[in-house]
Design a protein around this motif. Structure first.
Motif, mmCIF file in Angstrom:
data_model
loop_
_atom_site.group_PDB
_atom_site.id
_atom_site.type_symbol
_atom_site.label_atom_id
_atom_site.label_comp_id
_atom_site.label_asym_id
_atom_site.label_seq_id
_atom_site.Cartn_x
_atom_site.Cartn_y
_atom_site.Cartn_z
ATOM 1 N N PHE A 198 -3.586 5.556 -2.858
ATOM 2 C CA PHE A 198 -3.313 5.896 -1.462
ATOM 3 C C PHE A 198 -1.810 5.990 -1.205
ATOM 4 C CE2 PHE A 198 -2.160 4.395 2.791
ATOM 5 C CZ PHE A 198 -2.754 5.385 3.569
ATOM 6 N N LEU A 199 -1.051 5.024 -1.700
ATOM 7 C CA LEU A 199 0.390 5.024 -1.457
ATOM 8 C C LEU A 199 1.066 6.199 -2.161
ATOM 9 C CD1 LEU A 199 1.132 1.199 -1.736
ATOM 10 C CD2 LEU A 199 1.141 2.598 0.343
ATOM 11 N N SER A 200 0.567 6.537 -3.353
ATOM 12 C CA SER A 200 1.113 7.690 -4.071
ATOM 13 C C SER A 200 0.902 8.972 -3.285
ATOM 14 C CB SER A 200 0.467 7.796 -5.447
ATOM 15 O OG SER A 200 0.928 8.938 -6.138
ATOM 16 N N ARG A 201 -0.292 9.121 -2.701
ATOM 17 C CA ARG A 201 -0.576 10.298 -1.886
ATOM 18 C C ARG A 201 0.269 10.326 -0.623
ATOM 19 N NH1 ARG A 201 -7.203 10.063 -2.351
ATOM 20 N NH2 ARG A 201 -7.360 10.906 -4.492
ATOM 21 N N SER A 202 0.732 9.156 -0.210
ATOM 22 C CA SER A 202 1.568 9.056 0.997
ATOM 23 C C SER A 202 3.044 9.202 0.672
ATOM 24 C CB SER A 202 1.316 7.714 1.692
ATOM 25 O OG SER A 202 -0.044 7.583 2.067
ATOM 26 N N GLY A 203 3.347 9.458 -0.596
ATOM 27 C CA GLY A 203 4.725 9.721 -0.985
ATOM 28 C C GLY A 203 5.502 8.536 -1.517
ATOM 29 N N TYR A 204 4.815 7.445 -1.866
ATOM 30 C CA TYR A 204 5.490 6.252 -2.353
ATOM 31 C C TYR A 204 5.267 6.057 -3.841
ATOM 32 C CZ TYR A 204 5.884 5.000 2.582
ATOM 33 O OH TYR A 204 6.177 5.009 3.918
ATOM 34 N N ALA A 205 6.304 5.618 -4.526
ATOM 35 C CA ALA A 205 6.172 5.236 -5.933
ATOM 36 C C ALA A 205 5.748 3.773 -5.985
ATOM 37 C CB ALA A 205 7.499 5.425 -6.656
ATOM 38 N N THR A 206 4.856 3.437 -6.895
ATOM 39 C CA THR A 206 4.370 2.067 -6.977
ATOM 40 C C THR A 206 4.434 1.545 -8.401
ATOM 41 O OG1 THR A 206 2.045 2.696 -7.349
ATOM 42 C CG2 THR A 206 2.768 2.452 -5.055
ATOM 43 N N VAL A 207 4.506 0.239 -8.519
ATOM 44 C CA VAL A 207 4.383 -0.450 -9.796
ATOM 45 C C VAL A 207 3.539 -1.684 -9.525
ATOM 46 C CG1 VAL A 207 6.518 -1.755 -9.462
ATOM 47 C CG2 VAL A 207 5.619 -1.420 -11.763
ATOM 48 N N ARG A 208 2.696 -2.046 -10.472
ATOM 49 C CA ARG A 208 1.746 -3.126 -10.225
ATOM 50 C C ARG A 208 1.983 -4.315 -11.137
ATOM 51 N NH1 ARG A 208 -4.271 -3.824 -12.400
ATOM 52 N NH2 ARG A 208 -4.773 -5.792 -11.364
ATOM 53 N N ALA A 209 1.901 -5.509 -10.546
ATOM 54 C CA ALA A 209 1.949 -6.755 -11.298
ATOM 55 C C ALA A 209 0.610 -7.457 -11.126
ATOM 56 C CB ALA A 209 3.074 -7.648 -10.796
ATOM 57 N N GLN A 210 0.057 -7.969 -12.229
ATOM 58 C CA GLN A 210 -1.238 -8.631 -12.181
ATOM 59 C C GLN A 210 -1.137 -10.123 -11.897
ATOM 60 O OE1 GLN A 210 -2.906 -7.546 -16.014
ATOM 61 N NE2 GLN A 210 -3.901 -5.753 -15.129
ATOM 62 N N ASP A 211 0.061 -10.686 -12.037
ATOM 63 C CA ASP A 211 0.237 -12.112 -11.772
ATOM 64 C C ASP A 211 1.674 -12.375 -11.337
ATOM 65 O OD1 ASP A 211 1.846 -12.181 -14.120
ATOM 66 O OD2 ASP A 211 0.088 -12.565 -15.349
ATOM 67 N N GLY A 212 1.959 -13.618 -11.041
ATOM 68 C CA GLY A 212 3.273 -13.962 -10.523
ATOM 69 C C GLY A 212 4.398 -13.754 -11.508
ATOM 70 N N ALA A 213 4.165 -14.134 -12.756
ATOM 71 C CA ALA A 213 5.211 -13.980 -13.770
ATOM 72 C C ALA A 213 5.602 -12.521 -13.949
ATOM 73 C CB ALA A 213 4.735 -14.572 -15.101
ATOM 74 N N GLN A 214 4.605 -11.648 -13.981
ATOM 75 C CA GLN A 214 4.879 -10.231 -14.131
ATOM 76 C C GLN A 214 5.581 -9.686 -12.889
ATOM 77 O OE1 GLN A 214 1.402 -7.769 -14.734
ATOM 78 N NE2 GLN A 214 2.584 -6.212 -15.826
ATOM 79 N N ALA A 215 5.228 -10.198 -11.724
ATOM 80 C CA ALA A 215 5.868 -9.755 -10.482
ATOM 81 C C ALA A 215 7.360 -10.054 -10.514
ATOM 82 C CB ALA A 215 5.213 -10.430 -9.285
ATOM 83 N N LEU A 216 7.736 -11.254 -10.960
ATOM 84 C CA LEU A 216 9.153 -11.615 -11.019
ATOM 85 C C LEU A 216 9.894 -10.768 -12.041
ATOM 86 C CD1 LEU A 216 8.846 -15.501 -10.748
ATOM 87 C CD2 LEU A 216 9.615 -13.903 -8.973
ATOM 88 N N ASP A 217 9.206 -10.407 -13.131
ATOM 89 C CA ASP A 217 9.823 -9.538 -14.143
ATOM 90 C C ASP A 217 10.062 -8.132 -13.607
ATOM 91 O OD1 ASP A 217 9.934 -11.516 -16.048
ATOM 92 O OD2 ASP A 217 8.038 -10.967 -17.001
ATOM 93 N N LEU A 218 9.116 -7.643 -12.796
ATOM 94 C CA LEU A 218 9.197 -6.271 -12.301
ATOM 95 C C LEU A 218 10.058 -6.133 -11.046
ATOM 96 C CD1 LEU A 218 5.472 -5.148 -12.769
ATOM 97 C CD2 LEU A 218 7.455 -4.441 -14.120
#
Length: 225
Positions: free
Chosen positions: A19-39
């Motif tokens: 949905f966000l991609s269709r709205s013109g936004y680039a996204t990246v996904r983290a599956q957990d907290g550690a990955q979120a801090l890395d990204l």
């Protein structure tokens, strides 16, 4: 705009990213907290944060994100308890959305939080305004986003500074609570009134000038002019 989606549910994350991609936004996904801090990076402009993560409580992750970045954080979770909302907001979240939500509303909230600092940044270039204000030994530096008391910097949170910056637009003039909440939290929800009181009390304590921010009964707050 790059949005970091912190979500452990594959189906939810994929639908949201589409949905966000269709709205013109680039996204990246983290599956957990550690990955979120890395990204999390300097190009991250919004974080969409689920609280039910496998490795860390989402509220604790929000605190960690806030400790290293001023990026807007929107909590998107199935937790409906009001105490969870309060915990999330006090941890530094800019907004809180309960699942299931309408993705169009979520998009509007993303747009709102990215506009949140614009009124404050506009102070620096508005005609007749000054980037610094000094009152009774307290210097408010809007350009550098810092407050100094007797030349010593005070460690304010992002929202604490945002509140005092809004008041600095109208020194000596009462500013309604509704206006402060709208400019700092980008919402008209009255449930933020208590949070505003808590933040103002914290500012007074840190600055050590209780009279600097005056409570105007029935209206809001006034910065001593």
């Amino acid at each position: 705009m790059r949005i970091l989606i912190v979500e452990d549910d594959d189906r939810v994350a994929e639908a949201l990213a589409t949905f966000l991609s269709r709205s013109g936004y680039a996204t990246v996904r983290a599956q957990d907290g550690a990955q979120a801090l890395d990204l999390l990076g300097s190009d991250t402009e919004v974080v969409l944060l689920d609280l039910g993560l496998p490795d860390i409580d989402g509220v604790d992750l929000c605190r960690r994100i806030r400790a290293q970045s001023g990026v807007p954080v929107i909590i998107a979770t199935a937790r409906t308890d009001v105490q969870e909302r309060i915990r999330g907001l006090r941890a530094g979240a800019d907004d809180y959305v309960v699942k299931p939500y309408d993705v169009r509303e979520l998009l509007a909230r993303i747009e709102a939080v990215t506009r949140r600092l614009q009124p404050i940044h506009a102070l620096q270039s508005a005609p007749g305004d000054h980037s610094q204000l000094e009152i009774d030994g307290v210097r408010i530096d809007l350009a550098a986003r810092r407050v100094l008391v007797d030349a010593q910097q005070v460690d304010l949170t992002r929202k604490e500074f945002d509140i005092i910056a809004v008041l600095a637009r109208y020194p000596g003039v009462p500013v309604p609570r509704e206006r402060i909440i709208r400019e700092v939290w980008n919402t008209d929800w009255q449930s933020f009134a208590r949070s505003l009181e808590v933040h103002v009390a914290s500012i007074r304590r840190k600055i050590g000038r209780a009279s600097l921010i005056e409570t105007v009964r029935g209206v809001g707050y006034r910065l001593e002019g």
